[in-house]
Motif scaffolding. Structure first.
Motif, mmCIF file in Angstrom:
data_model
loop_
_atom_site.group_PDB
_atom_site.id
_atom_site.type_symbol
_atom_site.label_atom_id
_atom_site.label_comp_id
_atom_site.label_asym_id
_atom_site.label_seq_id
_atom_site.Cartn_x
_atom_site.Cartn_y
_atom_site.Cartn_z
ATOM 1 N N LYS A 283 0.780 -1.145 -0.157
ATOM 2 C CA LYS A 283 -0.006 -0.024 0.011
ATOM 3 C C LYS A 283 0.745 1.193 0.192
ATOM 4 O O LYS A 283 2.010 1.326 0.664
ATOM 5 N N GLU A 284 0.574 2.161 -0.792
ATOM 6 C CA GLU A 284 1.232 3.495 -0.821
ATOM 7 C C GLU A 284 1.098 4.368 0.596
ATOM 8 O O GLU A 284 0.058 4.277 0.965
ATOM 9 N N ASP A 285 2.289 4.993 0.969
ATOM 10 C CA ASP A 285 2.097 5.671 2.118
ATOM 11 C C ASP A 285 2.609 6.940 1.900
ATOM 12 O O ASP A 285 3.549 7.379 1.166
ATOM 13 N N TYR A 286 1.658 7.741 2.366
ATOM 14 C CA TYR A 286 1.803 9.454 2.066
ATOM 15 C C TYR A 286 1.906 10.091 3.415
ATOM 16 O O TYR A 286 0.934 10.473 4.096
ATOM 17 N N PRO A 287 3.172 10.230 3.860
ATOM 18 C CA PRO A 287 3.386 10.804 5.104
ATOM 19 C C PRO A 287 2.850 12.421 5.092
ATOM 20 O O PRO A 287 2.868 12.957 4.072
ATOM 21 N N ILE A 288 2.748 12.744 6.074
ATOM 22 C CA ILE A 288 2.332 14.352 6.299
ATOM 23 C C ILE A 288 3.226 15.195 6.108
ATOM 24 O O ILE A 288 4.520 15.191 6.497
ATOM 25 N N THR A 289 3.057 16.097 5.078
ATOM 26 C CA THR A 289 4.249 17.106 4.781
ATOM 27 C C THR A 289 3.506 18.619 4.897
ATOM 28 O O THR A 289 2.304 18.609 4.776
ATOM 29 N N ILE A 290 4.600 19.511 4.818
ATOM 30 C CA ILE A 290 3.927 21.059 4.839
ATOM 31 C C ILE A 290 2.931 21.186 3.644
ATOM 32 O O ILE A 290 1.969 21.930 3.716
ATOM 33 N N GLU A 291 3.470 20.528 2.423
ATOM 34 C CA GLU A 291 2.800 20.754 1.283
ATOM 35 C C GLU A 291 1.431 20.023 1.435
ATOM 36 O O GLU A 291 0.283 20.619 0.734
ATOM 37 N N ARG A 292 1.394 18.958 1.628
ATOM 38 C CA ARG A 292 0.016 18.291 1.854
ATOM 39 C C ARG A 292 -0.730 18.918 2.994
ATOM 40 O O ARG A 292 -2.224 18.907 2.674
ATOM 41 N N ILE A 293 -0.217 19.453 3.870
ATOM 42 C CA ILE A 293 -1.194 20.100 4.814
ATOM 43 C C ILE A 293 -1.721 21.581 4.161
ATOM 44 O O ILE A 293 -3.041 21.977 4.276
ATOM 45 N N ALA A 294 -0.940 22.325 3.489
ATOM 46 C CA ALA A 294 -1.441 23.246 2.795
ATOM 47 C C ALA A 294 -2.649 23.260 1.634
ATOM 48 O O ALA A 294 -3.409 23.723 1.792
ATOM 49 N N VAL A 295 -2.282 22.155 0.942
ATOM 50 C CA VAL A 295 -3.454 21.591 -0.172
ATOM 51 C C VAL A 295 -4.665 21.198 0.572
ATOM 52 O O VAL A 295 -5.881 21.434 0.270
ATOM 53 N N THR A 296 -4.576 20.482 1.719
ATOM 54 C CA THR A 296 -5.610 19.791 2.342
ATOM 55 C C THR A 296 -6.599 20.885 2.984
ATOM 56 O O THR A 296 -7.748 20.981 2.855
ATOM 57 N N VAL A 297 -5.953 21.782 3.581
ATOM 58 C CA VAL A 297 -6.511 22.943 4.422
ATOM 59 C C VAL A 297 -7.434 23.849 3.050
ATOM 60 O O VAL A 297 -8.487 24.311 3.245
ATOM 61 N N PHE A 298 -6.487 23.873 1.770
ATOM 62 C CA PHE A 298 -7.231 24.920 0.788
ATOM 63 C C PHE A 298 -8.233 24.093 0.413
ATOM 64 O O PHE A 298 -9.494 24.756 0.266
ATOM 65 N N VAL A 299 -8.224 22.812 -0.040
ATOM 66 C CA VAL A 299 -9.521 22.055 -0.456
ATOM 67 C C VAL A 299 -10.545 21.948 0.366
ATOM 68 O O VAL A 299 -11.869 22.287 -0.059
ATOM 69 N N ALA A 300 -10.334 21.705 1.486
ATOM 70 C CA ALA A 300 -11.311 21.925 2.616
ATOM 71 C C ALA A 300 -12.177 22.927 2.679
ATOM 72 O O ALA A 300 -13.361 22.972 2.974
ATOM 73 N N VAL A 301 -11.321 24.018 2.795
ATOM 74 C CA VAL A 301 -11.679 25.526 2.974
ATOM 75 C C VAL A 301 -12.930 25.945 1.730
ATOM 76 O O VAL A 301 -13.844 26.602 1.757
#
Length: 389
Positions: free
Chosen positions: A208-226
């Motif tokens: 299974k692919e593993d996607y660790p939490i990074t600053i880039e993913r945090i930024a994009v996640t918050v943007f999409v959710a907002v």
């Protein structure tokens, strides 16, 4: 009575709210309180502080607490999309196998049990809304409780704090019962023999692919959710006017938009799932910490018993209903208890339960059907409330 900490002490109040959320999450991770849910630990901590007069009570209409208002206004609309990033319906149907069937049977049992409880127990004014919120949370967990409560304006109902307190208590006790069920020999005749293939480790599991939490993913996640939350809030008033309803449709629209995004852009959202779920769950803990500060002990002791009875009727009917149909649909005891846990507590309990019972091939399906509960629970709960009201 004035609280020790002023409602205007914004940073101190948020420090305590965030501290209570962190305490609950950390205590659950460390098993400090055994099987007790971290959510319940967070809520009890805040309840005690509010009851002792350390914090302003969130349910007091005469006091404006901007920190509490901020959490109510922003945290739930933003956290719900994050928790639904992995709600790929096609994947859920394709990979969940017999567990999906067991989960659907369990959900039907909850709906029927809800109507039975409604006919037996009077929850007072707006009892239809209360029944809908309870059904929503028992089909998919606390995410649905909060979402359906916001849609039905139930968060201002005197029953709200009593219901969420009873929900946590009863759900934890029911989970303990599910862990014991495979060892209860007198129930064995209701199930088919456990399937050996479910105990075999999935050979593809380690790939299974593993996607660790990074600053880039945090930024994009918050943007999409907002973006999703903002779009839902923008469209909600127009839809409410169009169908002439006073229901708050913003959370419902946000849920729909989040599910559509997860199903139309699964490859784009896949790398964000771990990040989104972690942030979304933390935000949910913050929200429930504030709900804990709204606890009114008098309400819990005067109204709580009726709510407790309502929950017990639904849960007992749900389990008996699953027992009655298990043999007919060739379900084994592990498929029944893991799907039931996905109903009542969501994927966060169903997956570790499957792993701890040695049912390796039911871990991923347990997560998938639990996520399905996130998707359908709110819609079913609101539909029940509208029908009963």
């Amino acid at each position: 009575m004035e609280s020790f900490i002023s409602p205007d002490s914004h940073f101190i109040l948020f420090f305590i709210v965030a501290g209570a959320a962190a305490f609950g999450i950390y205590s659950e991770h460390k098993k400090w309180f055994g099987k007790l849910s971290g959510i319940l630990v967070t809520m009890i901590s805040m309840s005690i502080l509010a009851m002792l007069g350390v914090l302003p009570v969130a349910s007091n209409p005469n006091i404006k607490v901007e920190v509490y208002d901020m959490v109510f206004t922003y945290f739930i609309p933003i956290s719900i999309p994050m928790l639904l990033f992995s709600s790929n319906i096609l994947k859920i149907v394709k990979e969940s196998g017999k567990l999906l069937l067991a989960y659907i049977i369990g959900a039907i049992g909850i709906v029927l049990g809800c109507f039975l409880a409604y006919s037996l127990i009077d929850l007072g004014d707006n009892s239809g809304n209360t029944a809908g919120v309870i059904a929503a949370t028992l089909i998919g967990g606390s995410v649905n409780f909060i979402a359906s409560a916001e849609i039905l304006n139930f968060s201002t109902n005197p029953l709200f704090t009593a219901t969420i307190a009873v929900d946590n208590l009863v759900s934890n006790l029911y989970t303990l019962f599910l862990f014991l069920t495979p060892s209860l020999m007198f129930l064995a005749r209701f199930f088919v023999k456990p399937k050996k293939e479910n105990q075999i480790e999935d050979p593809h599991q380690d790939k299974k692919e593993d996607y660790p939490i990074t600053i880039e993913r945090i930024a994009v996640t918050v943007f999409v959710a907002v973006l999703i939350a903002g779009t839902g809030n923008f469209l909600a008033p127009y839809l409410q006017n169009l169908i002439h309803t006073e229901l708050n449709l913003s959370i419902l629209l946000i849920t729909v938009l989040a599910v559509l995004a997860a199903n139309f852009f699964p490859k784009h959202l896949k790398p964000l799932e771990n990040t989104a779920f972690s942030i979304g769950l933390w935000m949910m803990y913050i929200f429930l910490a504030v709900i804990g500060a709204a606890t009114n002990v008098h309400q819990i002791f005067t109204i709580g018993p009726a709510v407790l009875g309502f929950y017990l009727v639904i849960m007992i009917f749900h389990f008996v209903f699953m027992l009655a149909l298990a043999k007919l649909f060739k379900l084994d005891v592990y498929e029944v208890v893991i799907s039931s846990a996905a109903n009542i507590m969501g994927p966060s309990v169903a997956a570790p339960m499957a792993a701890s019972m040695g049912q390796k091939k039911l871990v991923t399906p347990g997560i998938l059907v639990g996520i399905l509960g996130y998707i359908i629970g709110t819609f079913i709960g609101v539909s029940i409330a509208v029908f009963l009201s």
